[in-house]
Design an enzyme around this catalytic site. Structure first.
Site, PDB file in Angstrom:
ATOM      1  N   VAL A 222      59.672  45.684  61.246  1.00  0.00           N
ATOM      2  CA  VAL A 222      58.456  45.042  60.760  1.00  0.00           C
ATOM      3  C   VAL A 222      57.630  46.036  59.936  1.00  0.00           C
ATOM      4  O   VAL A 222      56.469  45.784  59.638  1.00  0.00           O
ATOM      5  CB  VAL A 222      57.595  44.481  61.922  1.00  0.00           C
ATOM      6  CG1 VAL A 222      58.321  43.377  62.654  1.00  0.00           C
ATOM      7  CG2 VAL A 222      57.188  45.610  62.884  1.00  0.00           C
ATOM      8  N   ARG A 224      58.566  48.469  56.666  1.00  0.00           N
ATOM      9  CA  ARG A 224      58.812  48.198  55.251  1.00  0.00           C
ATOM     10  C   ARG A 224      60.314  48.085  55.033  1.00  0.00           C
ATOM     11  O   ARG A 224      61.113  48.786  55.661  1.00  0.00           O
ATOM     12  CB  ARG A 224      58.234  49.311  54.366  1.00  0.00           C
ATOM     13  CG  ARG A 224      56.730  49.278  54.225  1.00  0.00           C
ATOM     14  CD  ARG A 224      56.274  48.045  53.426  1.00  0.00           C
ATOM     15  NE  ARG A 224      54.823  48.025  53.206  1.00  0.00           N
ATOM     16  CZ  ARG A 224      53.952  47.393  53.979  1.00  0.00           C
ATOM     17  NH1 ARG A 224      54.394  46.761  55.060  1.00  0.00           N
ATOM     18  NH2 ARG A 224      52.668  47.397  53.687  1.00  0.00           N
ATOM     19  N   ASP A 248      61.499  41.262  59.324  1.00  0.00           N
ATOM     20  CA  ASP A 248      60.428  40.540  58.640  1.00  0.00           C
ATOM     21  C   ASP A 248      60.186  41.134  57.257  1.00  0.00           C
ATOM     22  O   ASP A 248      59.411  40.601  56.482  1.00  0.00           O
ATOM     23  CB  ASP A 248      59.138  40.608  59.474  1.00  0.00           C
ATOM     24  CG  ASP A 248      58.029  39.730  58.909  1.00  0.00           C
ATOM     25  OD1 ASP A 248      58.318  38.558  58.588  1.00  0.00           O
ATOM     26  OD2 ASP A 248      56.887  40.203  58.784  1.00  0.00           O
ATOM     27  N   GLU A 253      62.735  42.731  48.244  1.00  0.00           N
ATOM     28  CA  GLU A 253      61.843  41.705  48.795  1.00  0.00           C
ATOM     29  C   GLU A 253      61.079  41.041  47.664  1.00  0.00           C
ATOM     30  O   GLU A 253      60.436  41.734  46.882  1.00  0.00           O
ATOM     31  CB  GLU A 253      60.865  42.357  49.773  1.00  0.00           C
ATOM     32  CG  GLU A 253      60.046  41.385  50.596  1.00  0.00           C
ATOM     33  CD  GLU A 253      59.205  42.066  51.660  1.00  0.00           C
ATOM     34  OE1 GLU A 253      57.971  41.882  51.631  1.00  0.00           O
ATOM     35  OE2 GLU A 253      59.768  42.794  52.500  1.00  0.00           O
ATOM     36  N   HIS A 272      58.320  38.201  55.567  1.00  0.00           N
ATOM     37  CA  HIS A 272      57.134  39.068  55.652  1.00  0.00           C
ATOM     38  C   HIS A 272      55.901  38.267  56.096  1.00  0.00           C
ATOM     39  O   HIS A 272      54.835  38.312  55.479  1.00  0.00           O
ATOM     40  CB  HIS A 272      56.867  39.732  54.292  1.00  0.00           C
ATOM     41  CG  HIS A 272      56.168  41.058  54.414  1.00  0.00           C
ATOM     42  ND1 HIS A 272      56.408  42.116  53.565  1.00  0.00           N
ATOM     43  CD2 HIS A 272      55.223  41.504  55.298  1.00  0.00           C
ATOM     44  CE1 HIS A 272      55.640  43.154  53.896  1.00  0.00           C
ATOM     45  NE2 HIS A 272      54.925  42.795  54.954  1.00  0.00           N
TER      46      HIS A 272
END
Length: 316
Positions: A222, A224, A248, A253, A272
């Protein structure tokens, strides 16, 4: 003094801010700040694009609404600007998310959800327990600390990993420094990453380090996406080296629609969303931190959560 509020706020939250700064000028842009707004701001509350900030602006203090500040520590701010983050706001929401995903993977709930869509009534075999497992938590800030407390409450042996410091919190069984990470990885049934994105953490979990993890371990990230090599993660999941992963955050991303990670049945992927304002208490906590720091700033008092530009972490 011009105070630019660049994040979403509700009427009652604006009252919290304005009560501690009577007579000051508030400009509410809620994610739509423009270059001129940033140029005229003495204080910014909330995240604005680093591209809008110039080293020649009159900005004295930037308070982010995020815990991570990786976009602001590489020279975009005026020289004397103080940077503070929202550490303390996200621990509740994100630690509960981590527990949920961890238990989902341990109990195969993600697999039962997949089978549910087929209409089949079938038993997928043995599951595992959080009790008596070993959990390695990388980062013992607000998020990592709150997860460690919950893992401990579920009966796990918790090992905390910090860069520096020797004070062991009561909710961890053992405290180690990052330089001993490889030594302890083979013990961990669950490795939970709550670190920020910095030059020191980039690529921390590449193939070589994953190979040192315990066979059948679960990886939670959770922090980066840049911390974990996504291709190496796919390989570890496909081979069975890792029993599961809950992420997440990803690299890249957003995760492209055709990326192999989406197809890994033992991966739980969310976009995220573990933090943000999905839990109202998180939103309220962020604004409370801002209001407290605004009161301190105007009184000339030390601020909470001041960031060290050399590390990207909050100063202790």
């Amino acid at each position: 003094m011009n105070i630019l509020v660049a994040m979403e706020t509700k009427p009652y939250q604006r009252v919290w801010l304005e009560e501690v700064a009577p007579g000051e000028t508030f400009i509410y842009k809620e994610g739509k700040a423009e270059r001129e707004d940033v140029q005229n701001a003495d204080i910014i509350l909330g995240n604005v694009s680093p591209k809008l900030i110039s080293t020649g602006d009159k900005l004295k203090w930037l308070q982010t609404n995020s815990a991570g500040v990786d976009g602001y520590i590489h020279g975009c701010l005026p020289k004397e600007t103080v940077l503070t983050n929202a550490t303390g706001a996200y621990g509740l929401a994100i630690s509960e998310y981590m527990v949920a995903v961890w238990l989902e993977l341990l109990k195969k709930l993600h697999l039962y959800r997949d089978v549910q869509r087929t209409g089949k009534w079938c038993d997928l075999g043995q599951v595992r327990s959080a009790w008596n497992s070993t959990v390695l938590v990388l980062g013992l800030g607000d998020i990592g600390g709150e997860f460690a407390k919950r893992a401990k409450a579920l009966g796990a042996r918790v090992i905390g990993v910090r860069r520096t410091g020797t004070d062991k919190p009561d909710f961890v069984d053992e405290l180690i420094h990052t330089d001993k990470l490889d030594e302890y990885l083979p013990q961990a049934d669950c490795v939970a990453i709550t670190l920020p994105g910095t030059t020191a953490t980039k690529g921390m979990f590449a193939a070589e380090r994953m190979a040192k993890m315990k066979d059948g371990a679960i990886l939670l990230n959770v922090g980066r996406g840049m911390i974990v090599d996504t291709d190496a993660l796919c390989a570890a999941l496909k081979s069975g080296k890792l029993a599961g992963a809950g992420v997440d955050v990803t690299d890249p991303e957003p995760l492209p629609a055709d990326h192999p990670l989406w197809k890994m049945e033992n991966a739980v992927i969310t976009p995220h969303i573990s933090g943000g304002y999905h839990l109202q208490e998180t939103h309220d906590r962020i604004v409370r931190i801002m209001a407290e720091n605004l009161k301190r700033f105007l009184a000339g008092e030390p601020l909470r959560n001041v960031v060290d530009f050399s590390t990207g972490y909050r100063k202790l």
